[in-house]
Design a protein around this motif. Structure first.
Motif, PDB file in Angstrom:
ATOM      1  N   PHE A  24     127.730  36.035  -7.516  1.00 38.29           N
ATOM      2  CA  PHE A  24     128.443  37.119  -7.110  1.00 38.29           C
ATOM      3  C   PHE A  24     127.925  37.638  -5.515  1.00 38.29           C
ATOM      4  O   PHE A  24     128.890  37.661  -4.532  1.00 38.29           O
ATOM      5  N   THR A  25     126.557  37.556  -5.448  1.00 41.74           N
ATOM      6  CA  THR A  25     126.112  38.163  -4.199  1.00 41.74           C
ATOM      7  C   THR A  25     126.206  36.943  -3.215  1.00 41.74           C
ATOM      8  O   THR A  25     126.515  37.203  -2.199  1.00 41.74           O
ATOM      9  N   VAL A  26     125.684  35.654  -3.661  1.00 43.85           N
ATOM     10  CA  VAL A  26     125.587  34.546  -2.616  1.00 43.85           C
ATOM     11  C   VAL A  26     127.218  34.192  -2.232  1.00 43.85           C
ATOM     12  O   VAL A  26     127.327  34.138  -0.906  1.00 43.85           O
ATOM     13  N   THR A  27     128.066  34.461  -2.997  1.00 44.39           N
ATOM     14  CA  THR A  27     129.522  34.299  -2.663  1.00 44.39           C
ATOM     15  C   THR A  27     130.141  35.165  -1.577  1.00 44.39           C
ATOM     16  O   THR A  27     130.663  34.866  -0.409  1.00 44.39           O
ATOM     17  N   VAL A  28     129.736  36.154  -1.600  1.00 45.32           N
ATOM     18  CA  VAL A  28     130.186  37.461  -0.468  1.00 45.32           C
ATOM     19  C   VAL A  28     129.276  37.394   0.475  1.00 45.32           C
ATOM     20  O   VAL A  28     129.830  37.397   1.755  1.00 45.32           O
ATOM     21  N   LEU A  29     127.954  37.323   0.292  1.00 49.34           N
ATOM     22  CA  LEU A  29     126.923  37.330   1.759  1.00 49.34           C
ATOM     23  C   LEU A  29     127.390  35.840   2.541  1.00 49.34           C
ATOM     24  O   LEU A  29     127.425  36.024   3.606  1.00 49.34           O
ATOM     25  N   ALA A  30     127.648  34.773   1.909  1.00 50.88           N
ATOM     26  CA  ALA A  30     127.813  33.617   2.473  1.00 50.88           C
ATOM     27  C   ALA A  30     129.260  33.728   3.200  1.00 50.88           C
ATOM     28  O   ALA A  30     129.506  32.630   4.195  1.00 50.88           O
ATOM     29  N   THR A  31     129.995  34.552   2.847  1.00 47.47           N
ATOM     30  CA  THR A  31     131.528  34.486   3.345  1.00 47.47           C
ATOM     31  C   THR A  31     131.635  35.591   4.493  1.00 47.47           C
ATOM     32  O   THR A  31     132.755  35.873   4.908  1.00 47.47           O
ATOM     33  N   GLY A  32     130.542  36.180   4.676  1.00 39.94           N
ATOM     34  CA  GLY A  32     130.534  37.053   5.920  1.00 39.94           C
ATOM     35  C   GLY A  32     130.682  38.715   5.548  1.00 39.94           C
ATOM     36  O   GLY A  32     130.849  39.404   6.447  1.00 39.94           O
ATOM     37  N   PHE A  33     130.494  39.087   4.264  1.00 40.45           N
ATOM     38  CA  PHE A  33     130.460  40.442   3.792  1.00 40.45           C
ATOM     39  C   PHE A  33     129.303  41.100   4.465  1.00 40.45           C
ATOM     40  O   PHE A  33     128.159  40.526   4.483  1.00 40.45           O
ATOM     41  N   LYS A  34     129.345  42.431   4.917  1.00 37.09           N
ATOM     42  CA  LYS A  34     128.118  43.010   5.441  1.00 37.09           C
ATOM     43  C   LYS A  34     127.741  43.934   4.335  1.00 37.09           C
ATOM     44  O   LYS A  34     128.146  44.295   3.447  1.00 37.09           O
ATOM     45  N   GLY A  35     126.452  44.262   4.586  1.00 35.91           N
ATOM     46  CA  GLY A  35     125.683  45.016   3.373  1.00 35.91           C
ATOM     47  C   GLY A  35     124.143  44.801   3.650  1.00 35.91           C
ATOM     48  O   GLY A  35     123.326  45.497   4.444  1.00 35.91           O
ATOM     49  N   GLY A  36     123.750  44.139   2.907  1.00 36.77           N
ATOM     50  CA  GLY A  36     122.104  43.700   2.680  1.00 36.77           C
ATOM     51  C   GLY A  36     121.912  42.705   1.489  1.00 36.77           C
ATOM     52  O   GLY A  36     122.953  42.594   0.702  1.00 36.77           O
ATOM     53  N   GLU A  37     120.631  42.328   1.144  1.00 44.62           N
ATOM     54  CA  GLU A  37     120.466  41.482   0.244  1.00 44.62           C
ATOM     55  C   GLU A  37     119.499  42.147  -0.675  1.00 44.62           C
ATOM     56  O   GLU A  37     119.184  41.900  -1.950  1.00 44.62           O
TER      57      GLU A  37
END
Length: 446
Positions: free
Chosen positions: A322-335
């Motif tokens: 879930f997390t890799v999917t959204v971060l790799a597509t440009g969603f903002k927030g943090g890891e």
């Protein structure tokens, strides 16, 4: 003659007092901004849980945020990496608009269900306010670097309620394997004041139920260092380090693939949103949306749940996806908060296999996976102490240090410089950024 000799000393004292005053005011502002952010985040999370259909708006929300960055924030899109770069090589500075953009983008991401964190927002808010303050007072390069480093410390310390870890994190994250202690006092001052300011607004941080506080001896005394337990935790820490590496490399590599599939940056979040909706349908659970600190429903998978007696075998895998999917597509927030989830979930699974108390290994994994992914083992050890208490510090240290070594020369902050490589066989990469060091490994950097 004596007055002439004392004048430079007096000037330095006045300059130091002025800088301290600026830092204090800046830290109050950063702490207050983090309080606003955490309050908005709580409202967004509650709203998302109360209105599950908001998830179907995630692709549109992602595109809207992407367009905001395309129109107004292309020069601040690099986020925390831009701040680290600016500290190493001062240039045009970090623009103030980074703060409202990332705050709005993160709240929107959480409102609609993206699996992102919050530390990236806090660091960027701290860094952008620090850079604006430096420009306001026309500070020179060295003083600006101090303020930017303190901005990182203040944002991190306030958003997690861990001021000492925040101070050390700001120093460790700049250069892998080396810490410049010249900034230790100002970063500690900034982080403590920011944390105090955030709490003064009535913000309460999550508490985690770590019951284990040592091994009971036959004579009734409590031992805080069990060598057998240390060895078993060290074995688990190898897995924590590998998890750190898998997470970081998955985000970087999938991001490169997504850039080829969809060259238009503001459209890529639509892909991540659609994939997230499909993943929820596949898994049949909303446990992996948002921060994941508390379960949306009783008995669900969450960071707090991993400290209990129940075992969640595949939660680490689904949160990773879930997390890799959204971060790799440009969603903002943090890891970082997703990394907390991954670490606690991995510890929850490994605990019965290694015969380690579940709550202890969940706590060690919580900080160790982050230590490996951010290359900040000392800060994460201190975070373990601030969050869970000092009785288990030996186990936190074991987990963080081993995970750091096993995570390799990768990480979530590609602008991090390599001061001392983790292996003597990698001396050639000394002085490179992690981004540059990845080129011979992958054949490409981004």
């Amino acid at each position: 003659m004596r007055e002439v000799q004392n004048q430079p000393v007096l000037s330095r004292i006045i300059a130091l007092c002025c800088l301290s005053g600026i830092l204090a005011v800046l830290s109050v502002c950063i702490g207050s901004a983090c309080a606003l952010f955490l309050w908005l985040l709580e409202l967004a999370t509650s709203c998302r849980i109360d209105h599950p259909t908001l998830l179907f708006g995630l692709p549109v929300a992602g595109v809207a945020v992407g367009l905001c960055y395309f129109w107004f924030g292309r020069d601040v899109e690099a986020g925390a990496n831009l701040i680290v770069d600016e500290i190493h090589k001062p240039g045009a500075g970090v623009q103030l608009r980074m703060a409202p953009l990332v705050l709005l983008a993160t709240v929107v991401s959480h409102l609609f269900g993206a699996s992102v964190g919050r530390e990236g927002t806090a660091i960027q808010v701290g860094g952008s306010l620090a850079s604006a303050t430096a420009r306001l007072f026309r500070l020179r390069g060295p003083e600006t670097c101090v303020l930017l480093t303190c901005g990182i410390a203040a944002g991190f310390g306030a958003v997690f309620g861990t001021p000492i870890a925040g101070a050390v994190f700001a120093l460790e994250v700049l250069t892998l394997g080396q810490v410049d202690y010249r900034f230790l006092v100002p970063t500690a001052l900034s982080s403590i004041i920011a944390d105090w300011s955030c709490r003064a607004w009535g913000i309460h941080h999550a508490s985690y139920p770590l019951v284990f506080q040592g091994t009971l001896n036959s004579d009734g005394s409590v031992s805080h260092v069990d060598l057998g337990l240390v060895v078993r935790i060290a074995v688990a820490a190898v897995a924590f380090g590998l998890m750190s590496r898998i997470f970081a490399e998955s985000v970087h590599r999938l991001a490169a693939v997504m850039k080829k599939i969809c060259p238009t940056a503001w459209l890529r979040p639509a892909i991540g949103g659609i994939l997230t909706i499909l993943l929820v349908a596949l898994v049949g659970s909303r446990d992996y949306l948002g921060l994941g600190v508390l379960p949306p429903e009783p008995g669900g998978a969450s960071i707090v749940s991993f400290f209990g007696p129940d075992i969640y075998p595949w939660s680490w895998f689904w949160k990773l996806v879930f997390t890799v999917t959204v971060l790799a597509t440009g969603f903002k927030g943090g890891e970082v908060t997703p990394l907390f989830f991954l670490g606690a979930a991995t510890g929850n699974v490994l605990a019965p296999l290694l015969h380690v108390p579940v709550d202890l290994l969940a706590a060690v994994g919580f900080v160790a996976v982050f230590a490996g992914a951010a290359n900040t083992p000392v800060a994460c050890m201190l975070m373990g102490v601030e969050l869970f208490g000092g009785a288990d510090i030996v186990y936190f240290a074991t987990g963080c240090f081993v995970a750091y070594v096993c995570s390799g020369h990768t990480g979530i902050y590609l602008s991090q410089r390599i001061g001392t490589p983790k292996s003597r066989f990698r001396d050639a990469i000394c002085g490179m950024t992690l981004r540059e060091a990845r080129v011979p490994q992958t054949g490409k950097g981004h």
